[in-house]
Design an enzyme around this catalytic site. Structure first.
Site, PDB file in Angstrom:
ATOM      1  N   GLU A  40       0.803  -1.224   0.000  1.00  0.00           N
ATOM      2  CA  GLU A  40       0.000   0.000   0.000  1.00  0.00           C
ATOM      3  C   GLU A  40       0.831   1.268   0.000  1.00  0.00           C
ATOM      4  O   GLU A  40       0.337   2.344  -0.315  1.00  0.00           O
ATOM      5  CB  GLU A  40      -0.989   0.010   1.186  1.00  0.00           C
ATOM      6  CG  GLU A  40      -0.350   0.165   2.559  1.00  0.00           C
ATOM      7  CD  GLU A  40       0.074  -1.166   3.174  1.00  0.00           C
ATOM      8  OE1 GLU A  40       0.287  -1.213   4.378  1.00  0.00           O
ATOM      9  OE2 GLU A  40       0.217  -2.152   2.427  1.00  0.00           O
ATOM     10  N   ASP A  65      19.722  17.682 -32.303  1.00  0.00           N
ATOM     11  CA  ASP A  65      20.425  18.494 -33.288  1.00  0.00           C
ATOM     12  C   ASP A  65      21.795  18.799 -32.694  1.00  0.00           C
ATOM     13  O   ASP A  65      22.040  18.572 -31.514  1.00  0.00           O
ATOM     14  CB  ASP A  65      19.643  19.783 -33.555  1.00  0.00           C
ATOM     15  CG  ASP A  65      20.100  20.488 -34.821  1.00  0.00           C
ATOM     16  OD1 ASP A  65      21.090  20.034 -35.428  1.00  0.00           O
ATOM     17  OD2 ASP A  65      19.479  21.500 -35.186  1.00  0.00           O
TER      18      ASP A  65
END
Length: 858
Positions: free
Chosen positions: A302, A344
């Site tokens: 949990e 790039d």
């Protein structure tokens, strides 16, 4: 007295929606009048009034829960509700102490969960404030940048290439203004928007030529527009709720969902078995119900949502300190799993500080006239800002006061050029600047020594060879061409860019980034391969790679990629480093091909043409000074374009993934093993092996001890290699390590019940202590493949929390509090026996772990 707004609609009984079809048919002046605004925009007070009346410009407003509701939301879990039911039933049958203990532990867990997650969430919200999108707006006659959430109907906005359209608006004036409406229509071809009224009746909003819509983005040109509808009243806002609900889950998120289903099946099986066996054979229905629920709580991880939230938010804060702001927390594990980065070269491999170094005529001689034409073009262009124009203007200040601008043909990624039309009192000139190949295609002549000559195949070949020579030397090159145009003509378009006269080149230098070689070596060390995807030519890119010692396997040109099938491209991308002369569509194909090959792909981009690729990649990475559409498309935004920041961010992402996996693997080994043992024990023991409240206490102490996992140190092996979610690996680990815990539990059962022949209370206390020690301390053995403590040390918080938890658990039976949980003090020989069992267990786990990792790898 409350100020009444000048809003064109009354607040009472209206939705706030204004019909864009009506506005499309009106003259610009009438539109402004109807919206009770003007060319100087709204006043600040009027804007505030309208915002108060109709709300902020937020498409899907996040529902902010108050502190109380946020706390109460921690009780909505089915297991928590079931525990409250169990507490209520216990109280009804007179077991008030049990009911009180169960309730106390539920509330304590919820308080712990609330404070940890609330603080983590607040930290992330502060980070996101730094990258909110702004818009250029005119208010009270002044241009200013404001958060798009603060826009309202009647605001005058200014738009340029790369901007996101922030709200449905009517165009007031436009110049070669093209918008991508694919977010609404699915049509990728940009459509031109104009200012004049629409005469014909249109059936769909996509056909309205003078209306721009929220969620679309500007491809080229510029415009002034007035906002009509904002937020949920925009066309995009009407479908935003649907879009938000159908977001594609990341690989990590999907893995967590499958893990949840896997755990659910185990819980249902064990709970049903325990309850039915006890209820049928021992007729202890209430006790069986409470015990079954407690077992379910014991098995359930949990804390996983909280551990993930804390781990990722702390990771996000650390990444922010290093310059990477995370927009979506679930992107962090994917960031860590990334094994290929597409980027790039500008600003990543190079300094990004571009300088103009050459301006030459068609023969390669220095030419002040070429510089003047370049200066005029850069000075008068009003489209998207770019470093090349900045470099031209910063090189030398020229006196161009005798020129004045007539018109402009903005840059776009299809033409790869932009033009301005200027006049100096005599001739009217069209000056075009752009990619040499595209400029050559528009030229029919060239100038040499002040004379014009035909630009035939031979002359073009000479120009191309000189261009290639400059490129090989590492220069970025643009070509310039001019044409005298009709003095009476005022409006020009791309169709006028023909029969130009080639005048020469301007060349720029962007040197390799200082220290980039070391950074690239570091990326290679952590398993990330760099692939360069650029619109520039291959010669410049090769030169940069050579200068920074970046080995490249192969080169693929955009034209070549277009001719490859999907299967052929998938094979080609694996052995290619440089992808040159690529369009945005070509970039997408490369990214999708890499993903199809099983890679986790990151893409770094900051331009308008990068937005599709940022969305296509597993992890979209942009920079804070990028165009709006790029930042909005990205998962992670860097404060500056730097591979160093990115590398450090990847390492943090891998640490987050590693610490999350530690919790999962630990919970499915010892925790699962202990609860499985409890299920088996009900078969041969005449009493429950542990009382329900003892199981809940065990689980609570164990959970608290694990809250420090997000702070733990991570071994280098988690960092140097990308890890991916693997549910098969998790299942194998559980089935291999879990039984070791169960074997020792059954050994404990046998020793205490058949050898020591203890009572139920003593047995339950002894197993509580043994179970707690094995569950809590096993993290130190699960957290690393190495020898714990000697070769790999845990963080100090984890060390303190785990040993403190064991100490507290062992003290409780010897205190007055212990009797409320059904504990009894144990004699020293039994305590020594438990310690001996735990030591042997941890040693066997270490051996089993080594055997497991010898044959399995995450």
């Amino acid at each position: 007295m409350t100020k009444k707004c000048k809003s064109p609609v009354k607040k009472s009984g209206i939705s706030g929606y204004l019909d864009v079809f009506d506005f499309s048919k009106m003259e610009a002046g009438s539109v402004l009048k109807r919206l009770k605004t003007g060319e100087k925009g709204l006043s600040e007070s009027e804007a505030r009034c309208r915002l108060n009346e109709f709300g902020e410009n937020v498409l899907v407003k996040e529902k902010k829960l108050g502190i109380l509701l946020e706390f109460l939301s921690k009780f909505k879990s089915p297991l928590i509700i079931l525990l409250f039911v169990a507490a209520g039933i216990s109280a009804y049958f007179g077991q008030v102490v049990n009911a009180s203990i169960i309730t106390l532990m539920i509330v304590s867990s919820a308080i712990l969960d609330f404070f940890e997650e609330h603080n983590a969430g607040q930290a992330v919200k502060k980070l996101l404030e730094a990258i909110k999108t702004t818009a250029s707006v005119i208010r009270a006659g002044k241009r200013q940048e404001i958060n798009i959430a603060q826009l309202c109907a009647g605001d005058i906005i200014l738009l340029n290439s790369g901007d996101l359209v922030p709200a449905d608006s009517r165009v007031i004036s436009a110049k070669d203004f093209f918008v991508n409406q694919s977010a609404l229509t699915g049509e990728s071809i940009p459509c031109e928007k104009i200012e004049r009224p629409v005469e014909a009746d249109h059936k769909t909003f996509a056909e309205l030529e003078n209306i721009i819509f929220a969620g679309t983005n500007v491809i080229s040109g510029s415009a002034v527009a007035v906002i009509i509808n904002t937020a949920g009243h925009t066309e995009f806002g009407k479908i935003a709720g649907t879009l938000a609900g159908s977001q594609i889950k990341s690989e990590f998120e999907d893995g967590i969902v499958h893990f949840g289903y896997f755990i659910m099946k185990i819980i249902l099986f064990l709970v049903m078995f325990i309850f039915l066996f006890n209820a049928i054979f021992r007729q202890q229905i209430l006790e069986s119900f409470l015990f079954s629920v407690a077992i379910a709580v014991g098995i359930t991880p949990e804390l996983l949502p909280m551990i993930m939230s804390i781990t990722m938010s702390r990771g996000a804060v650390k990444m922010a300190k290093k310059g990477a702001i995370v927009k979506k927390l679930s992107a962090i594990p994917n960031f860590g799993s990334m094994d290929i980065l597409c980027t790039d070269k500008t600003g990543t491999l190079t300094e990004g500080q571009i300088a103009l170094v050459k301006y030459v005529d068609s023969a390669g001689n220095n030419s002040e006239k070429v510089l003047e034409y370049a200066y005029l073009n850069s000075f008068h262009q009003t489209g998207i800002e770019n470093p090349l124009d900045k470099a031209v203007l910063e090189y030398k200040k020229l006196d161009i006061g005798h020129y004045y601008k007539i018109d402009e043909i903005p840059y776009d990624f299809l033409r790869k050029r932009m033009s301005v039309v200027v006049q100096d009192g005599g001739d009217r000139l069209l000056i075009s600047k752009g990619a040499p190949e595209e400029i050559f295609n528009c030229c029919s002549g060239y100038s040499y020594n002040g004379e014009s000559h035909p630009f035939g195949a031979e002359e073009r070949n000479k120009a191309s060879l000189y261009y290639e020579e400059l490129s090989r030397e590492g220069y970025r090159v643009l070509a310039l061409a001019i044409k005298k145009v009709d003095k009476e003509k005022k409006l020009f378009g791309k169709e006028d860019e023909r029969d130009l006269e080639f005048r020469g080149f301007i060349a720029f230098l962007d040197p390799p980034k200082n220290g980039v070689r070391k950074i690239l070596a570091g990326l290679e060390k952590i398993g990330i391969t760099i692939k360069i995807i650029t619109g520039d030519n291959e010669l410049v890119t090769k030169k940069i790679c050579e200068e920074i010692n970046l080995p490249y396997q192969g080169v693929l040109l955009g034209e070549e990629a277009k001719n490859l099938s999907v299967a052929a491209l998938r094979r080609k991308v694996e052995n290619t480093t440089i992808f040159a002369r690529f369009s945005p569509e070509d970039k997408n194909r490369v990214i999708l091909a890499l993903r199809a090959n099983g890679h986790v792909v990151g893409y770094m981009g900051d331009g308008i043409n990068d937005a599709p690729s940022l969305r296509a990649a597993d992890v979209g990475i942009s920079v804070n000074n990028a165009v709006d559409v790029a930042k909005e498309s990205a998962d992670i935004v860097l404060v500056r374009k730097s591979l160093r920041i990115l590398s450090e961010g990847v390492i943090e992402g891998r640490k987050v993934f590693g610490n999350t996996m530690k919790y999962i693997l630990m919970g499915l080994s010892s925790n699962f093993g202990n609860m499985f043992s409890a299920a088996g024990a009900v078969i041969f023991l005449p009493f429950l092996p542990m009382l329900p409240v003892q199981i809940l206490l065990n689980n609570f102490i164990y959970d608290v001890s694990q809250l420090t996992i997000p702070t733990d140190n991570v071994d280098e092996e988690w960092v140097i290699k990308a890890k991916r979610w693997n549910i098969k690996f998790i299942k194998k680990f559980m089935l291999f390590i879990g039984p070791i815990s169960s074997i020792f539990d059954f050994s404990t059962f046998f020793l205490f019940y058949y050898v020591f022949k203890v009572s139920a209370g003593v047995f339950q206390t002894a197993w509580f202590l043994e179970s707690l020690m094995t569950q809590v301390l096993v993290i130190h053995f699960i957290r690393t493949k190495k020898v714990p403590f000697l070769q790999s040390s845990p963080s100090l918080p984890l060390l303190l929390s785990t040993f403190s938890a064991v100490a507290i658990g062992w003290v409780i039976p010897f205190t007055p509090v212990g009797k409320y949980f059904g504990f009894v003090p144990l004699p020293p020989y039994m305590l020594l026996a438990i310690v001996g069992i735990v030591i042997v267990y941890l040693g066997l786990v270490e051996i089993g772990k080594r055997i497991f990792y010898r044959h399995n790898e995450l």
